[in-house]
Design an enzyme around this catalytic site. Structure first.
Site, mmCIF file in Angstrom:
data_model
loop_
_atom_site.group_PDB
_atom_site.id
_atom_site.type_symbol
_atom_site.label_atom_id
_atom_site.label_comp_id
_atom_site.label_asym_id
_atom_site.label_seq_id
_atom_site.Cartn_x
_atom_site.Cartn_y
_atom_site.Cartn_z
ATOM 1 N N GLY A 1 -1.454 9.612 -30.126
ATOM 2 C CA GLY A 1 -0.392 9.449 -29.128
ATOM 3 C C GLY A 1 0.677 8.449 -29.525
ATOM 4 O O GLY A 1 1.376 7.912 -28.668
ATOM 5 N N GLN A 2 0.838 8.204 -30.835
ATOM 6 C CA GLN A 2 1.851 7.245 -31.286
ATOM 7 C C GLN A 2 3.234 7.874 -31.243
ATOM 8 O O GLN A 2 3.463 8.912 -31.860
ATOM 9 C CB GLN A 2 1.531 6.776 -32.715
ATOM 10 C CG GLN A 2 2.494 5.709 -33.216
ATOM 11 C CD GLN A 2 2.178 5.250 -34.627
ATOM 12 O OE1 GLN A 2 1.239 5.739 -35.270
ATOM 13 N NE2 GLN A 2 2.964 4.313 -35.115
ATOM 14 N N HIS A 20 2.469 -1.076 -33.822
ATOM 15 C CA HIS A 20 2.634 -1.965 -32.668
ATOM 16 C C HIS A 20 1.359 -1.989 -31.851
ATOM 17 O O HIS A 20 0.674 -0.979 -31.719
ATOM 18 C CB HIS A 20 3.819 -1.541 -31.795
ATOM 19 C CG HIS A 20 3.791 -0.108 -31.360
ATOM 20 N ND1 HIS A 20 4.185 0.933 -32.179
ATOM 21 C CD2 HIS A 20 3.396 0.474 -30.202
ATOM 22 C CE1 HIS A 20 4.042 2.074 -31.551
ATOM 23 N NE2 HIS A 20 3.555 1.832 -30.332
ATOM 24 N N HIS A 59 0.092 -2.682 -28.054
ATOM 25 C CA HIS A 59 0.412 -2.902 -26.646
ATOM 26 C C HIS A 59 -0.527 -3.985 -26.106
ATOM 27 O O HIS A 59 -1.735 -3.934 -26.361
ATOM 28 C CB HIS A 59 0.148 -1.633 -25.823
ATOM 29 C CG HIS A 59 0.943 -0.430 -26.238
ATOM 30 N ND1 HIS A 59 2.036 0.016 -25.529
ATOM 31 C CD2 HIS A 59 0.797 0.442 -27.273
ATOM 32 C CE1 HIS A 59 2.521 1.106 -26.104
ATOM 33 N NE2 HIS A 59 1.792 1.387 -27.171
ATOM 34 N N ASP A 67 7.923 -4.075 -23.305
ATOM 35 C CA ASP A 67 8.086 -2.624 -23.390
ATOM 36 C C ASP A 67 9.172 -2.169 -22.415
ATOM 37 O O ASP A 67 9.235 -2.621 -21.270
ATOM 38 C CB ASP A 67 6.753 -1.926 -23.067
ATOM 39 C CG ASP A 67 6.746 -0.480 -23.541
ATOM 40 O OD1 ASP A 67 6.006 -0.165 -24.481
ATOM 41 O OD2 ASP A 67 7.497 0.342 -22.953
ATOM 42 N N ILE A 68 10.006 -1.252 -22.867
ATOM 43 C CA ILE A 68 11.128 -0.788 -22.047
ATOM 44 C C ILE A 68 10.647 0.063 -20.863
ATOM 45 O O ILE A 68 11.329 0.145 -19.843
ATOM 46 C CB ILE A 68 12.147 -0.038 -22.943
ATOM 47 C CG1 ILE A 68 13.535 -0.068 -22.354
ATOM 48 C CG2 ILE A 68 11.698 1.379 -23.258
ATOM 49 C CD1 ILE A 68 14.626 0.315 -23.352
ATOM 50 N N ASN A 110 -1.971 2.823 -30.537
ATOM 51 C CA ASN A 110 -1.950 4.273 -30.710
ATOM 52 C C ASN A 110 -1.596 4.580 -32.162
ATOM 53 O O ASN A 110 -0.666 3.995 -32.710
ATOM 54 C CB ASN A 110 -0.915 4.902 -29.779
ATOM 55 C CG ASN A 110 -1.257 4.686 -28.310
ATOM 56 O OD1 ASN A 110 -2.416 4.740 -27.932
ATOM 57 N ND2 ASN A 110 -0.246 4.440 -27.487
HETATM 58 P P1 5GP Z 1 3.462 4.365 -28.590
HETATM 59 O O1 5GP Z 1 3.334 5.595 -27.738
HETATM 60 O O2 5GP Z 1 4.145 4.656 -29.898
HETATM 61 O O3 5GP Z 1 2.174 3.615 -28.744
HETATM 62 O O4 5GP Z 1 4.362 3.372 -27.751
HETATM 63 C C1 5GP Z 1 5.709 3.162 -27.985
HETATM 64 C C2 5GP Z 1 6.186 2.264 -26.871
HETATM 65 O O5 5GP Z 1 7.461 1.759 -27.242
HETATM 66 C C3 5GP Z 1 6.352 2.970 -25.530
HETATM 67 O O6 5GP Z 1 5.540 2.340 -24.554
HETATM 68 C C4 5GP Z 1 7.852 2.842 -25.228
HETATM 69 O O7 5GP Z 1 8.131 2.606 -23.869
HETATM 70 C C5 5GP Z 1 8.277 1.661 -26.096
HETATM 71 N N1 5GP Z 1 9.645 1.741 -26.561
HETATM 72 C C6 5GP Z 1 10.244 2.802 -27.164
HETATM 73 N N2 5GP Z 1 11.518 2.514 -27.486
HETATM 74 C C7 5GP Z 1 11.727 1.231 -27.081
HETATM 75 C C8 5GP Z 1 12.875 0.370 -27.136
HETATM 76 O O8 5GP Z 1 13.938 0.709 -27.626
HETATM 77 N N3 5GP Z 1 12.717 -0.879 -26.621
HETATM 78 C C9 5GP Z 1 11.531 -1.302 -26.067
HETATM 79 N N4 5GP Z 1 11.515 -2.555 -25.590
HETATM 80 N N5 5GP Z 1 10.452 -0.514 -26.000
HETATM 81 C C10 5GP Z 1 10.540 0.729 -26.497
#
Ligand code: 5GP
Ligand code: ZN
Length: 115
Positions: A95-96, A102, A104, A33-34, A89
């Site tokens: 909270g997606q 994906h 986590h 994760d970034i 999420n």
């Molecule tokens: P969500 O809130 O949708 O469950 O989580 C999305 C996750 O994707 C976040 O934790 C965010 O930091 C990660 N993320 C978003 N854009 C990128 C990206 O371009 N590269 C990487 N490695 N992670 C990303």
């Protein structure tokens, strides 16, 4: 749909956006994760575009099983020895933020940034 040209995770699958990969096979990709919430924080995704967990049906059960079954191996390989957390999420209230399914997987010593 196998790829969405506007989807950031499909672009990572296609190699159009760089990511630090932790695992890859024909079906799944795992990358860091970034903005990690924990010392180790990876995202497990299907390579095919599925927008969210809400779009999953019985035909995806084996793939979801493989996503979950991969987590212990990944955490071992990344040096996590004291437990980990898996989170999916789903949708707005879930909270997606990225609309590509994906999971986590987070581990490492606390305190963590979130969760
Ligand atoms: P969500 O809130 O949708 O469950 O989580 C999305 C996750 O994707 C976040 O934790 C965010 O930091 C990660 N993320 C978003 N854009 C990128 C990206 O371009 N590269 C990487 N490695 N992670 C990303
Ligand atoms: Zn996608």
């Amino acid at each position: 749909m196998s790829a969405d040209p506007h989807c950031i995770f499909c672009k990572i699958v296609a190699g159009q956006i760089p990511a630090k990969k932790a695992y890859e096979d024909d079906e799944l990709l795992v990358f860091h994760d970034i903005h990690p919430w924990a010392p180790v924080h990876v995202l497990v995704i299907p390579k095919a575009h599925i927008a969210s967990h809400a779009d999953v049906g019985p035909e995806q059960a084996p793939m979801l099983g493989r996503m979950l079954a991969l987590a212990p191996q990944l955490m071992r390989e990344l040096g996590v020895t004291n437990g980990f957390r898996t989170v999916i999420n789903t949708g707005r209230d879930g909270g997606q933020e990225v609309q590509h399914l994906h999971m986590h997987v987070m581990g490492g010593p606390r305190p963590w940034a979130k969760g």
